[in-house]
Structure formats: C-alpha cells, structure tokens
Scaffold this active site. Sequence first.
Site, PDB file in Angstrom:
ATOM      1  N   SER A 177       0.911  -8.322  -3.875  1.00  0.00           N
ATOM      2  CA  SER A 177       0.095  -7.578  -2.909  1.00  0.00           C
ATOM      3  C   SER A 177      -1.391  -7.702  -3.238  1.00  0.00           C
ATOM      4  O   SER A 177      -1.821  -7.536  -4.394  1.00  0.00           O
ATOM      5  CB  SER A 177       0.493  -6.100  -2.929  1.00  0.00           C
ATOM      6  OG  SER A 177       1.793  -5.933  -2.437  1.00  0.00           O
ATOM      7  N   ASP A 205      -4.857  -2.685   6.317  1.00  0.00           N
ATOM      8  CA  ASP A 205      -4.552  -2.735   4.876  1.00  0.00           C
ATOM      9  C   ASP A 205      -5.501  -3.720   4.191  1.00  0.00           C
ATOM     10  O   ASP A 205      -5.137  -4.853   3.853  1.00  0.00           O
ATOM     11  CB  ASP A 205      -3.095  -3.151   4.682  1.00  0.00           C
ATOM     12  CG  ASP A 205      -2.641  -3.008   3.227  1.00  0.00           C
ATOM     13  OD1 ASP A 205      -3.369  -2.324   2.457  1.00  0.00           O
ATOM     14  OD2 ASP A 205      -1.598  -3.575   2.877  1.00  0.00           O
ATOM     15  N   HIS A 235      -3.501  -0.703   0.196  1.00  0.00           N
ATOM     16  CA  HIS A 235      -2.444   0.110  -0.394  1.00  0.00           C
ATOM     17  C   HIS A 235      -2.409  -0.016  -1.909  1.00  0.00           C
ATOM     18  O   HIS A 235      -1.871   0.841  -2.593  1.00  0.00           O
ATOM     19  CB  HIS A 235      -1.077  -0.250   0.226  1.00  0.00           C
ATOM     20  CG  HIS A 235      -0.531  -1.563  -0.224  1.00  0.00           C
ATOM     21  ND1 HIS A 235      -0.743  -2.734   0.466  1.00  0.00           N
ATOM     22  CD2 HIS A 235       0.260  -1.900  -1.295  1.00  0.00           C
ATOM     23  CE1 HIS A 235      -0.126  -3.728  -0.151  1.00  0.00           C
ATOM     24  NE2 HIS A 235       0.499  -3.236  -1.237  1.00  0.00           N
TER      25      HIS A 235
END
Length: 720
Positions: free
Chosen positions: A669, A569, A517
């Site tokens: 992330s 992901d 992402h």
Amino acid sequence: MSRLKRRSEEFRVFIDGAKAPPPAEYFPWSSSVQWFGNSVLCVCVSVCVCEIVLYGQVQSPLYPKPYPTNVHQQWDLEVPPGYQLQITFNYLDIEPSFNCYYDSLVVLHGKKILGKFCGQNSTDPHHPGNNPILSPSNRLQLVFVTDESNTETHQYLGFSAFYQAVDIDECLSTDLEDSESRCSQICLNTLGSYLCACYHGYQLRADQRTCVLDCGGGVFTEPEGVLSSPGYPNAAPLGVNCLYSIAVQPGLQITLNFSDNFHIEQVDAQGLSCLFHWLQVSVPGEAPKKLCGDKSPGVIHTGSHTVDLEFHTDGHGQSGGFTLHYTTQRVECKLVGAIRHGRITPNFPKYYHRDYIQVRCDTGYKLLLGEKEIKSYKSMCKENGKWHLPLPECRIIDCGEPNNLLNGGFQILSGSNNEYRSVVQYYCNEPFYSFTATKTVNLTCAADRKWRGHENDIIPYCFPVCGRPVVDLSGRARILGGETAKENTFPWQVFLRVPFRAGAIVIGEKWLLTAAHNLNNVNAPKEEVKAYVGSNKVSELTNPDLFQPLSIESFHVHPGYKKPDFNNDIALIKLSSPITFNESVLPLCLPAQGANLNPSGWVSGFGLTEKFSTADFLRYIRLPIVDQEVCHRSIETLKKTYSDVSTLTDNMFCAGLPEGGKDTCQGDSGSGFVTKNDEVFYAVGIVSWGIDCGKPGRYGIYTRVDRYINWLQKTMEENE
C-alpha cells in the site's frame, strides 16, 4: 535748481544826468549793480536762497512762453566747494539791441561781468551760442532785466540754461594764492579736492602736505607689487638704511624683476665690491647677497614666500637707486609616475599650490591607498610642494569565490583569481539534476563585483530529474509472476514502516507520495513513522550502520479521504531536509492533470509474496490496466459476499489479470504504479486496496494520481 523760501525786493531807480552812482544803501540786495555813464542799471531782483547741488536748470519767467515786461530777477547759483560752476545755454531769445540796452541777461562772478547777452541766434554779436561759461569758483550770478515793452510783433521767449559742477584739478592749478597748501612731492586730484602723497621711502607729515624720509619696516603682502629706493627715479638720498620685507602667503614663491635703470655705487678696490652703498637680498636658508654697480641684476627667483631687502647708503658718494617689480608664482607639486589602469583628472602639464587632483580607476579596478581600499581619492598640492596624500593604486577587482551550487558545481573557464572578467561555468550533477533551459550557465565577474550572467546575478536552481532511472526497465517487459528488482531500477521506491510495512514513492526533494489510509491508521506521533530509501533490500535499509531513516516534518492527508471509504486515498509526507538524488534515489514524475492512462504499467513493493511471506527484496510486476466497467462489475460482485467493500469511483483504476495470480498485496500500500512515456516514468497510480491477493476475477485498486495534480501542487507550494 531746488527752490526754497524766496525773498523779493524791487527797486526802481530813475536817474537822468547823474554824474556819480548813488550810494550803496540804495542797492542793499546786490553788490554787482553797475553804473554805466550817466545812468544806473535798473533792476527788480527776486533773490532765491537754495540748497547746494551738483547741477540744475535756470529759465526766464514764464519760459517757454514770452517773458513779461519790467522783469528784474537775479539767481545766485552755487555748487559744492572744490568745484567750478559751468553754465551752458541751450536756448536764448532776448530782444536784441546795441550793447543789450533794452533787455539783457548778465552773468557775474562777484564784481566781474563774465558776459552780457541778448539776441536770437549765434549770429548776433551778444548771443552766447552753445559755448559754456566757466566760473573761476563754485559761485555764479545771473541777472535778467527787461524794459517796459515786449509787445511788438515778435514775442521773445527768454532763455533756458543748464548749470553743473565741474571738478577743479587743484594739482594743475597755477593760482599762487594757495601755493603754500600744495603737495611737496605728489599731488593726487580727487572730486572736489586733492590729496598729497610721498615717493617711496618717504612718509607724509601731519600737515598732510610735506614728506619726510622713512624707509624702514615696510612690509609688502600683496602677491604682486613695485618696490623702489627712496625718491626713485631721482638719486637716492645719502645716509639711509631702508628695510623692506616681502611676505606673501605660504605656497607662493617670489620673483624679483629689476628694471634696467639700476645704479648703486660700487667701489673698484681689489675687485668690484659693495662697501658703502648696497642692496642686500636675504632669502631664508641662503646666505645674504649684496648687489651694487650699474648693471641690473635682472630676474631673481627666490624660491621663497618671504624676502628681506636692505638698501644702505653712507654719507658720501651717489647712487641713482633702483626699482623692481616683484611677482609670485604658486609652488609646483611634481607627479612622479603614472596610474596604471586609471587616470588623473584634471590633466594639467603642471600642478601648483592648492590644485586638486582626483584619481579614477578604469572599469573593473578598485582604488587602494596602501593596502586599504577607498571609495574615492582627492589630493591637494600643499604649500611645501608636496601632495597631502600619496598617489593611490588601481588594482583589478575580484568577485570572491563563486557561490556553491546545490546538487551541482562550477569550473573556471577563463581568467584567474576570480578577477574582473573571469568566467565560471555552473553545471548540475547529471543525470540526476539539470537546469531547465540549458545544460550549463556561465557567469562573469562584473565591475560591480558580482558574478553575473546575461540577465542577472542569480545562479539557476538545479532541478531534480524525475522518472529517468539509470537502469532501464524496457528490457524486462515480460514480467508475469513478479520478479526481484535489480538495483536502481526503481529508485523512487520508499520502504515505509507505519509501524506495519507499507510503501511510498519519492516525487520531490522533500516530498513523498503515499496512500492516505497508511497515515490515517497511524496513532503514534510522526517520529515513530520510518521512511527509508536507497536500497532494494529491507535488511540493509533498516541497518543503522548502513542507512538512516528520513526525517519527517509533517503529514498532509487529502481532506476528502474518509475511512473506511477508499475514495481520495492519497497523502503527502514532507521531509525535514531535502534528499540528495543519485542513481539509487530518484523522484518519479507526476502526470499532467487529466492525462490518459497507458494500457499497462509497473508496480513495485516490499509487500507479501505469492507464498504470503514478507519480502526482504524489492519485487515488481507489470500489469495491464483493466477497463473501468469490467472493474466496476467485479466490485459489485464482491459486494454480494463482502459487506465492507468500498465503491469504485472515477478517482480509482484497476490493474491485474482476470485469471489472477499477479497482483499487489499487503505491505505494498502506498507504492507506485508507473507508466513510461517518451523514456520518462510517471506515477499514474498509488496502491490503494483490494479483496485478497491475486484471486481470479479480482483486481488491485489504485488511486488515480492525475486527478489530484492541483491539490498536490497547491499543498507543496503552501508548505514549502
């Protein structure tokens, strides 16, 4: 005998009591009819006209059956001129009688009877036996006569004879008729004839029989020969001046070997001198030398391929003359010195004109002619006694400077100047790189000029050492609220700006691992994505005077990732050039496919702190891994409040505390969740998503890396 057209004439003559032979016209077919007393030889002749051959066979009529009666047959035998005709009876069985009166075989040469034969074996007085009959010339006649009876109990078979040409040695013949045609000096017998020759120094005249003195201008070109004074061994003629030249191929040297029988008149006046008679020997480059006396000069080595000799006598005195046998030897080429570290083939004690030599170097040495390297060497001994090429040199080979090893180096163990059998040892820059099977690799300079190991000449690759930071985290296990990371404790951490703050981890020299992402939200080209490594402080990483961002080549997002769902992901970032690892930058190890998760692990990042401010320093925390069912229930609870919550799949796991307060947050992330097995750190998870940060009953969700090992390896191999 080859038989051609036959002409037969038969005559029957019966004369009883005649006192003289009848006229010759009664016998037109033969001049050899003999008159015996009061009777004449009665013949019936069949004349055979034949081609001239060297041999043949004659047999009585009907042989080997009994011969008929009333036979009168003649054979005119002839061989080529220059030969004698010889006839041999291999069988003769003719009715015996006194003086062969009834049946007979007569052998004639012209008018001369060479033999009259009958009988059955050699004990009969008129039987020829096995003794051959030799004609004085190349012709002979046979006359076979039988009477009216051969019908008694014993049947006579006749005869079988073989005739052949026998060479005449005209040189030994004492026939005075052709004495004028004989040779005046030397007679050489040949088949069917003879040739005349002259002594050395004489020439055959046009009559091909007599000789005239001629001893000037003779040239001897054969490598060996005999040379004599005119008429030798007879006394040399007076008033001659004979010139001889021996001229053989260049590269040969002439040796004169005089016989002991040497005599050339010598004058004893104020010492021995060759005033009137002499033999002068002239060799190029030397003064002519006159020889005379009665002592042989013996052997003279001229050292030249040409020699001139002049034999001179005046009109007086007497010289017995000379003879010599000259031979030649090839010019010798000397070999000065030896070939160190090599050998000369063939290995002869001496080398002569047109001999070839080759030089081969020992293993590990190369051929040099001057300073130029040559593949092979061959040299020939020339006619002047010199080699057409100088001897080469065998010099030890070198393998050149060893190739440099990326992320490693080498050192010389033995030898020098990279020469044959020198040994170098390659090593990797530990602890950041290593060979797979050994710490060091040795290569030796081989005879083919390559650095070779035990199996090949390939230098092993220095592989990055993953998951082994120089600063161990084991002493910092009691981390609850998160702490600032010490330098080099998380050397795999990547600060990512996409353009918002994010994270990634180093897993290879040209590969970074992050969350899909992070890249899926990027609308700008890859040149606007910045990745930094090498420091725990953002302000340092983004300072262009201290660090430069890594050059990115391509993005590789997992094809199963579909926004806004966080399943799959995971993504790879390929760099344009490899990272050189050190204590500040090291890769993480990837776990095995389907590996079990440890109870807890560490996660680091540059995301928001507990005060919801951006961190300048890298921070980390140790979190327990939450049971998958517990995590699933927490997510299902959140879905009742939030409609956009993603579904928990087996490709994800949760980490955190039920009471909250310890968690990853925005900006983390793509960073790694690591565990430690056998002193090695593995990237088991990637910071993926969550609802709020550190709230009770809520956990951070991580992409489970071990589920994607095959895809990761395949992607990296296909984009190498």
